[in-house]
Design an enzyme around this catalytic site. Structure first.
Site, PDB file in Angstrom:
ATOM      1  CB  THR A  75      -0.919   0.028   1.239  1.00 47.02           C
ATOM      2  OG1 THR A  75      -0.092  -0.189   2.393  1.00 47.02           O
ATOM      3  CG2 THR A  75      -1.977  -1.050   1.164  1.00 47.02           C
ATOM      4  N   GLY A  76       2.168   1.130   0.118  1.00 44.22           N
ATOM      5  CA  GLY A  76       3.037   2.311   0.161  1.00 44.22           C
ATOM      6  C   GLY A  76       3.014   3.086  -1.141  1.00 44.22           C
ATOM      7  CB  CYS A  77       2.849   6.663  -1.852  1.00 48.00           C
ATOM      8  SG  CYS A  77       1.108   6.761  -1.471  1.00 48.00           S
ATOM      9  CB  VAL A  78       7.830   6.206  -2.302  1.00 44.55           C
ATOM     10  CG1 VAL A  78       9.167   6.374  -2.995  1.00 44.55           C
ATOM     11  CG2 VAL A  78       7.085   7.512  -2.286  1.00 44.55           C
ATOM     12  CG  MET A 106       6.150   2.142  -7.972  1.00 44.16           C
ATOM     13  SD  MET A 106       6.319   2.129  -6.174  1.00 44.16           S
ATOM     14  CE  MET A 106       4.799   2.798  -5.605  1.00 44.16           C
TER      15      MET A 106
END
Lengths: 105, 160
Positions: A102-105, B36
């Site tokens: 779920t992280g953005c980076v 991503m």
């Protein structure tokens, strides 16, 4: 609920195809999921990343996003994109049998 | 998450036109986030955003809206720091680091390594007397606005 049929086993997955339970995961399941993601053969490089994904998930309850994955595995970003094209963190998570990071980076 | 029947976003072209960190980071995070997710991403740096890809400026970017940030942070112990801009910038960069958000140079490298294309604006390069040698290695080319639209074919164009 969606399921996958792998070698006679019925495995529940979420709407995006991620395993609901890591206990259902084994190397054959990984190979099946990898094929779904367009990865024909899982190499040592893939397995090393998969191991880091599962280890981080067991330790923190969530899969590492891209930068954490690169730092934890020692695999450079460029190589991660070569191993798991078009979204390494989410693809590696799927093949590793853990939820989407779920992280953005 | 419900996505109804909408066609998913497949490519973004993000224009970064400012050099303050609060204006630069959203664009970098969105470009990297697109990659991503398996999308294509183009970054185009123009006006003061050109500083983000200029070798001798990219490591000196600061937070500009200091008052806004101060309202979100605990007051510093003791007297107010003399250089409030640098103080706030250092605080934010330390916070970013703890959140695994990299410094600008490393972020550009990540985006480029992930297949993101990075361009600088020709008009600004001319105005600031910059050549490709003045820009970081991740810059693929210095291009005109026309070329920017060309490389943005099929993309959602986002101006920041």
């Amino acid at each position: 609920m969606a399921t996958l049929e792998i070698n006679g086993k019925t495995i529940p997955v979420d709407e995006d195809g991620y395993l609901e339970n890591l206990e259902d995961w084994d190397k054959e399941v990984a190979a099946f999921l990898a094929k779904q993601e367009g990865i024909d053969t899982l190499t040592d490089g893939h397995w090393a990343v998969i191991e880091v994904m599962q280890k981080t998930f067991k330790e923190t309850g969530t899969g590492p996003s891209l930068r954490k994955l690169s730092k934890a595995s020692g695999v450079p970003t460029k190589e991660l994109y070569q191993l798991f094209p078009k979204g390494p963190a989410k693809k590696a998570a799927k093949v590793a049998g853990i939820p989407k990071p779920t992280g953005c980076v | 998450m419900e996505n109804n029947n909408y066609e998913p976003v497949k490519k973004v072209s993000i224009i970064i036109s400012k050099n303050s960190l609060e204006n630069v980071y959203p664009g970098l995070i969105m470009a990297n986030g697109a990659l991503m997710e398996g999308m294509d991403a183009v970054l185009f740096f123009t006006f003061f955003g050109t500083d983000v890809v200029t070798k001798n400026r990219m490591d000196k970017l600061q937070i500009k809206d200091v008052n806004n940030f101060m309202s979100h942070m605990p007051a510093p112990n003791g007297p107010m720091p003399e250089n409030l801009t640098q103080f706030v910038t250092d605080q934010i960069m330390a916070q970013f680091d703890s959140m695994d958000i990299p410094p600008v140079g490393e972020f550009l490298e990540m985006i480029h390594d992930g297949g993101g294309q990075i361009f600088a604006c020709k008009a600004m390069a001319d105005m600031f007397h910059l050549t490709k040698d003045d820009l970081c290695d991740e810059v693929d080319d210095i291009i005109s606005v026309g070329k920017m639209y060309e490389v943005s074919a099929g993309a959602q164009i986002i101006y920041t």
